[in-house]
Scaffold this active site. Structure first.
Site, PDB file in Angstrom:
ATOM      1  N   LYS B  64      -1.951   3.929   8.619  1.00  0.00           N
ATOM      2  CA  LYS B  64      -2.544   3.369   7.504  1.00  0.00           C
ATOM      3  C   LYS B  64      -3.713   2.640   7.895  1.00  0.00           C
ATOM      4  CE  LYS B  64      -1.609   0.395   3.340  1.00  0.00           C
ATOM      5  NZ  LYS B  64      -0.487  -0.339   2.879  1.00  0.00           N
ATOM      6  N   SER B 139       0.024   0.902  -2.230  1.00  0.00           N
ATOM      7  CA  SER B 139      -1.261   1.291  -1.779  1.00  0.00           C
ATOM      8  C   SER B 139      -1.212   2.343  -0.637  1.00  0.00           C
ATOM      9  CB  SER B 139      -1.705  -0.056  -1.069  1.00  0.00           C
ATOM     10  OG  SER B 139      -1.154  -0.494   0.107  1.00  0.00           O
ATOM     11  N   SER B 163       4.313  -1.217  -1.503  1.00  0.00           N
ATOM     12  CA  SER B 163       3.299  -0.089  -0.805  1.00  0.00           C
ATOM     13  C   SER B 163       3.764   0.868   0.110  1.00  0.00           C
ATOM     14  CB  SER B 163       2.274  -0.995  -0.232  1.00  0.00           C
ATOM     15  OG  SER B 163       1.370  -1.577  -1.200  1.00  0.00           O
TER      16      SER B 163
END
Lengths: 93, 470
Positions: B64, B139, B163
């Site tokens: 990420k 997210s 997330s």
């Protein structure tokens, strides 16, 4: 729980955020709705409840004081928007 | 599958075996995933930055884009870090590197991990591999979409309010939000420091345990980390003696989709067949007040953490006649709307006159939430619920209404506020879209979560490959 235009501008100034008029208007409505929802936390009787700032019961996380290499000056300045020798250059205060 | 490697189905454990036995080289494996990225990422947009010359002799991974990678651009999906190239690795990135892993690239996220759909990325949204018109969750939608579509064997995300868990649920992956303090955040772009945790996103439960083993452990560079108990790799399906609690307020939450409820109930019936006991219980205050508590604590911490973006040392700098104007213009130009909203909300909650009513109350509510969970763990080993009340929603459905977007996280937030680990596993489909089952346990109970997750995975037999890609 409505927040006024002046309060939006005050908070933006505290947070060092420039906002244009359209943004002030948009955020005023949105922040009012969000504050209304989160103000729910004040409904509970919280007398004698201690605060939790951290979910683990850890205190005094000590490390050994061992010298080691850190970033070189060039590495530390690698992402600088404006470098002047060994300083970050910024507009006059 | 140009190289004969089916990246859609290959698990990380199988990939490790292929490389270890010499059957496939590390470079060939990396290329197979890169080929898959070249073929599918145009329509998915799971990646923000691709690596062209990988280092390492192991299997690939995607990270990420809030995880700092030395020499590889790290943007947090924000304009303010558009050209930021870290000069050091986050501890989790260094651990992956030390394990030989080759980096495929950096995955899309909501800007600064603030969001539930990946639509808040400054570089455009990621699409759900199961249905391109829907969000992948957020997210960490990029990591979840990449694993789901066979663009990476596994990936890392970060979880503040959900997330890792939410995108894993929406994309049909296994995602762990670990116990707070078990994985280092050194070098991870900070959002809300009393909540942020890095976690693995994988195709199955064993891969998840393998990756969690690699990334967890005490780190002298993150003083919140602790020594982590050994993690058992799950085997078998025997659940005798496991006590499962079903919090009514989570399982009967308003707006729950019938297909989501049905898939979770079917999974629990399987758990009972395998020997577990299932009993209803209550988490009344945690669910009713959790969201409000989170949306005060997290923005308050964010407003402090994001004060560092001032155009001085790194990141974007806009012009300004003097220092103050330069800072204000930089932050105006560099941050997107959701980040600005959270900074202002947090600043407001911490400001003089409002601190006691908002921030101080929220911290006390956090104690209430922790106590409610602690009491249930006297009677239960784990608590189970859907990860989200719905499956993946259409792109744009909530992007104009911040409060509606916040409500997406109502089932993942309570455990997060209490610092508890949570595993999301796919437990079936609702109208063709994956349903996530959330398994929450006491702090440091990851091995128990994996035991239940693995047993259910075997019993359910969920096909992790999106139907449209089979």
């Amino acid at each position: 729980m409505a927040i006024t235009k002046e309060e939006v501008l005050h908070v933006a100034r505290l947070a060092r955020l420039e906002l244009n008029d359209a943004e002030v208007e948009r955020f005023q409505g949105q922040l009012s709705a969000i504050l209304e929802a989160v103000s729910k936390v004040a409904e509970l009787d919280l007398t004698d409840v201690p605060p939790t700032s951290h979910p683990l019961e850890v205190s005094n996380a000590w490390g050994e004081d061992i010298p080691h290499t850190s970033l070189t000056l060039d590495e530390a300045f690698a992402n600088a928007p404006d470098r002047d020798d060994d300083h970050f250059r910024v507009p006059p205060a | 599958m140009s190289s004969g490697i089916d990246t859609l189905r290959l698990t990380a454990e199988e990939a490790l075996a292929l490389v270890d036995s010499g059957e496939v080289s590390s470079a060939e494996l990396w290329q197979a995933y890169r080929d898959a990225i070249n073929e599918h990422d145009g329509e998915l947009h799971a990646f923000l930055t691709l690596v062209d010359e990988p280092e390492g002799n192991g299997i690939p991974i995607a990270l990420k884009d809030v995880i700092s990678t030395r020499g590889v651009r790290t943007t947090a999906a924000s304009k303010i870090l558009e050209n930021y190239v870290p000069v050091f690795d986050a501890t989790v990135a260094a651990k992956c590197r030390a394990a030989g892993m080759t980096l495929l690239g950096k995955t899309n996220t909501d800007e600064f991990a603030m969001g539930s759909s990946t639509e808040n990325s400054a570089y455009g949204p990621t699409h759900n591999p199961w249905d391109l018109t829907r969000v992948p969750g957020g997210s960490g939608g990029g990591s979840a979409a990449a694993v789901s579509a066979g663009l990476a064997p596994w990936a890392l995300g970060s979880d503040t309010g959900g997330s890792v868990k939410l995108p894993s649920a929406f994309c049909g992956n296994v995602g762990l939000r670990p116990t707070y303090g078990t994985v280092s955040r050194f070098g991870v772009v900070a959002f809300a420091s009393s909540l942020d945790q890095v976690g693995p996103v994988t195709k199955n439960v064993r891969d998840n345990a393998l990756l969690y083993r690699i990334i967890s452990g005490r780190d002298e560079n993150d003083s919140t980390t602790v020594d982590v108990p050994p993690v058992a790799l799950p085997e078998g399906t025997d659940l005798k003696g496991l006590r499962i609690g079903l919090p009514r307020q989570l399982n009967e939450v308003e707006g729950i989709e019938p297909g989501v409820k049905a898939a979770c109930e079917a999974a629990l019936a399987k758990a009972e067949e395998l020997g577990a006991t299932v009993e209803e219980c209550d988490l009344p205050l945690s669910v009713e007040y959790g969201l409000a508590c989170y949306y005060l604590v997290a923005p308050a911490e964010a407003s402090s953490n994001l004060a560092r973006y001032d155009g001085v040392r790194y990141g974007l700098r806009s012009e300004g006649a003097d220092f103050r104007e330069m800072v204000m213009h930089t932050r105006h130009d560099g941050f997107g709307d959701e980040v600005k909203r959270r900074i202002m909300l947090g600043t407001y909650a911490l400001s003089s006159g409002y601190y006691d009513a908002f921030y101080a109350s929220a911290q006390k509510v956090r104690t209430v939430i922790k106590r409610e969970h602690d009491a249930l763990f006297e009677r239960f080993d784990v608590l189970v619920s859907p990860t989200c009340a719905t499956t993946a929603f259409p792109l744009g459905a909530k992007s104009q209404d911040p409060l509606a977007m916040y409500l997406t996280d109502v089932l993942t937030i309570p455990a997060n506020m209490a610092g508890l680990p949570g595993l999301s596993i796919p437990c079936g489909l609702s109208e063709g879209l994956p349903v996530g089952l959330q398994i929450v346990g006491p702090q440091f109970s990851e091995s128990t979560l994996y035991r239940l997750g693995h047993a259910l995975e075997q019993a359910i037999g969920f096909d992790v490959v999106p139907e449209r890609l089979r």
